[in-house]
Enzyme design. Structure first.
Site, PDB file in Angstrom:
ATOM      1  N   PRO A  74       0.834  -1.208   0.000  1.00 58.21           N
ATOM      2  CA  PRO A  74       0.000   0.000   0.000  1.00 58.21           C
ATOM      3  C   PRO A  74       0.865   1.252   0.000  1.00 58.21           C
ATOM      4  O   PRO A  74       1.780   1.375   0.810  1.00 58.21           O
ATOM      5  CB  PRO A  74      -0.785  -0.129   1.316  1.00 58.21           C
ATOM      6  N   MET A  75       0.569   2.174  -0.922  1.00 61.77           N
ATOM      7  CA  MET A  75       1.336   3.423  -1.037  1.00 61.77           C
ATOM      8  C   MET A  75       0.360   4.560  -1.313  1.00 61.77           C
ATOM      9  O   MET A  75      -0.351   4.534  -2.319  1.00 61.77           O
ATOM     10  CB  MET A  75       2.362   3.319  -2.173  1.00 61.77           C
ATOM     11  N   VAL A  76       0.319   5.535  -0.415  1.00 59.49           N
ATOM     12  CA  VAL A  76      -0.611   6.644  -0.577  1.00 59.49           C
ATOM     13  C   VAL A  76      -0.374   7.324  -1.920  1.00 59.49           C
ATOM     14  O   VAL A  76       0.749   7.695  -2.267  1.00 59.49           O
ATOM     15  CB  VAL A  76      -0.449   7.651   0.575  1.00 59.49           C
ATOM     16  N   CYS A 157       1.811   3.257   9.563  1.00 62.68           N
ATOM     17  CA  CYS A 157       2.248   4.561   9.060  1.00 62.68           C
ATOM     18  C   CYS A 157       2.988   5.322  10.155  1.00 62.68           C
ATOM     19  O   CYS A 157       2.436   5.557  11.230  1.00 62.68           O
ATOM     20  CB  CYS A 157       1.053   5.382   8.579  1.00 62.68           C
ATOM     21  N   HIS A 224       6.273  -4.881   8.427  1.00 61.10           N
ATOM     22  CA  HIS A 224       7.332  -4.017   7.923  1.00 61.10           C
ATOM     23  C   HIS A 224       8.488  -4.115   8.915  1.00 61.10           C
ATOM     24  O   HIS A 224       8.321  -3.798  10.092  1.00 61.10           O
ATOM     25  CB  HIS A 224       6.831  -2.574   7.819  1.00 61.10           C
ATOM     26  N   ASN A 257       7.719  -7.067   4.533  1.00 65.12           N
ATOM     27  CA  ASN A 257       7.882  -5.791   3.822  1.00 65.12           C
ATOM     28  C   ASN A 257       9.216  -5.176   4.222  1.00 65.12           C
ATOM     29  O   ASN A 257       9.509  -5.062   5.405  1.00 65.12           O
ATOM     30  CB  ASN A 257       6.732  -4.854   4.188  1.00 65.12           C
ATOM     31  N   ASN A 259      13.287  -4.035   2.127  1.00 68.15           N
ATOM     32  CA  ASN A 259      14.508  -4.504   1.450  1.00 68.15           C
ATOM     33  C   ASN A 259      14.237  -5.242   0.146  1.00 68.15           C
ATOM     34  O   ASN A 259      15.070  -6.024  -0.303  1.00 68.15           O
ATOM     35  CB  ASN A 259      15.350  -5.435   2.338  1.00 68.15           C
TER      36      ASN A 259
END
Length: 404
Positions: A74-76, A157, A224, A257, A259
């Site tokens: 997921p990337m805003v 986040c 992450h 998530n 590397n």
């Protein structure tokens, strides 16, 4: 046809910057058996029955999806439908939407229609929300559950906007609230709940956190491998050992998530952590064909044999992306962002073309296609590379690379 589901003028103030191969499956724990023809589960299926039953259902759902290995994080503003479809064409098995603000999603129709779009081919799909109110989150989740395979809660986040908004990684300080968010969805949705987290500084705290999420009804956990304070992914390596420890401490599927710069990293991560799949974010923005075995020149080791021009570059990928944007419209700010990400190295060679782009207050597809043509006329070409074993079109995950 794309199914649309909701943009505010202050969006930038509301959102933060947060992504069946048998040989690879053998590295993961065996999923419990399941009936491929079983009916859809009822609401609350994540928490009904005993713990063993819940774990079996979590694995059965993951298996029905094909146990995807290669996943768009997921990337805003950056993992929107056209970009997801481009990554799927080049090997991605599944994808997350951008983070959606649950309160705004429930209140603002324009936000819903612009920020969440999907289509029939856009599966498996995780729809991610940030939230701090269980009822609001449930209302938002119910709007998207017919269109996705998981509703995901953003618990990772690390940006200041998340601290001000009381969501993301800053809910790590409010574990009872986190538990209530997960339980609310798990008790009321017909699709499973997933969570994406960051590490606590103390590994044992992270393990306790993961187990709490599992007990609350989380059916899949993406980890992450950095703490909340470790924001610079280029300078701080993700902790795969910690991800492995989490994976060994819970019974639900776990994703990693951090590397993931090229397919060698994917294989190392799967082998070293034992996770079910790997997410990529920033590296995919520059190179959406990463999962098909392509890599940028930055990751071709000097003197390393066996890498050759893959006959593909970011400009080719950008043109494909623009065509997808014409098919599945998205806000221009997203398109502008992808232009800079995919053509960053090109703009270093021809900065005047970048300045031309930046000078445009209003973009058109005609202008953007023309800009790519100009770079070609100026003789700019920065190829993506593949290992020679992939030159025939076979990607490093063991599949034929999709270029059709």
């Amino acid at each position: 046809m794309a199914s649309t589901l909701a943009h505010c003028s202050d969006l930038d103030d509301l959102l933060c910057c947060d992504q069946q191969d048998d040989r690879l499956r053998d590295q993961s724990p065996e999923a419990p058996p399941f009936c491929a023809d079983e009916p859809p589960p009822p609401p609350g299926w994540c928490l009904s029955g005993g713990a063993d039953s819940r774990i079996e259902r979590a694995w059965a759902h993951w298996s029905r999806l094909g146990r995807p290995k290669l996943i768009v994080a997921p990337m805003v503003d950056n993992s929107e439908l056209p970009f997801r479809m481009l990554c799927r064409k080049y090997g991605a098995d599944a994808a997350y939407t951008p983070m959606l603000h649950s309160r705004i999603f429930t209140e603002n129709e324009k936000y819903r229609s612009q920020e969440f779009t999907t289509c029939e081919e856009d599966r498996p799909l995780f729809v991610q929300f940030c939230a701090n109110d269980p009822d609001t989150l449930l209302e938002a989740a119910r709007r998207v559950e017919p269109y996705c395979d998981y509703v995901d809660i953003n618990l990772g986040c690390p940006q200041r906007i998340a601290k001000r908004g009381n969501y993301g990684a800053f809910l790590m300080d409010k574990l009872p609230l986190v538990k209530s968010l997960v339980e609310k969805l798990a008790l009321n949705l017909e699709v499973p709940v997933s969570c994406k987290i960051r590490l606590f500084p103390d590994l044992q705290d992270t393990i306790k956190y993961a187990r709490m999420l599992e007990e609350a009804g989380c059916s899949l956990l993406a980890v992450h491998g950095r703490t909340r304070d470790e924001k610079d992914g280029k300078k701080i390596r993700a902790n795969w050992d910690a991800i492995k420890a989490v994976r060994e401490s819970v019974r639900i599927p776990v994703l990693a998530n951090g590397n993931t710069r090229h397919m060698d990293d994917v294989h190392r991560c799967l082998a070293e952590t034992g996770v079910e799949g790997v997410l990529s974010a920033e590296s995919l923005l520059e190179n959406p064909a990463l999962f098909a075995g392509y890599r940028t020149a930055e990751w071709v080791v000097d003197g390393e044999k066996g890498n050759s021009d893959g006959k593909l570059d970011q400009a080719d990928l950008l043109v494909e992306y623009l065509k997808l944007c014409e098919q599945y419209p998205v806000p221009w700010r997203m398109i502008r962002s992808h232009m800079h990400k995919m053509l960053g190295e090109w703009f270093k060679v021809q900065p005047q073309v970048r300045d031309e782009l930046n000078a445009q207050s209003k973009l058109t597809f005609e202008f953007l296609y023309g800009l790519v043509d100009r770079l070609g006329e100026l003789g700019v070409r920065i190829p993506l590379y593949q290992k020679d074993s992939l030159a025939a079109g076979v990607s490093q995950n063991g599949f034929a690379a999709s270029t059709s």
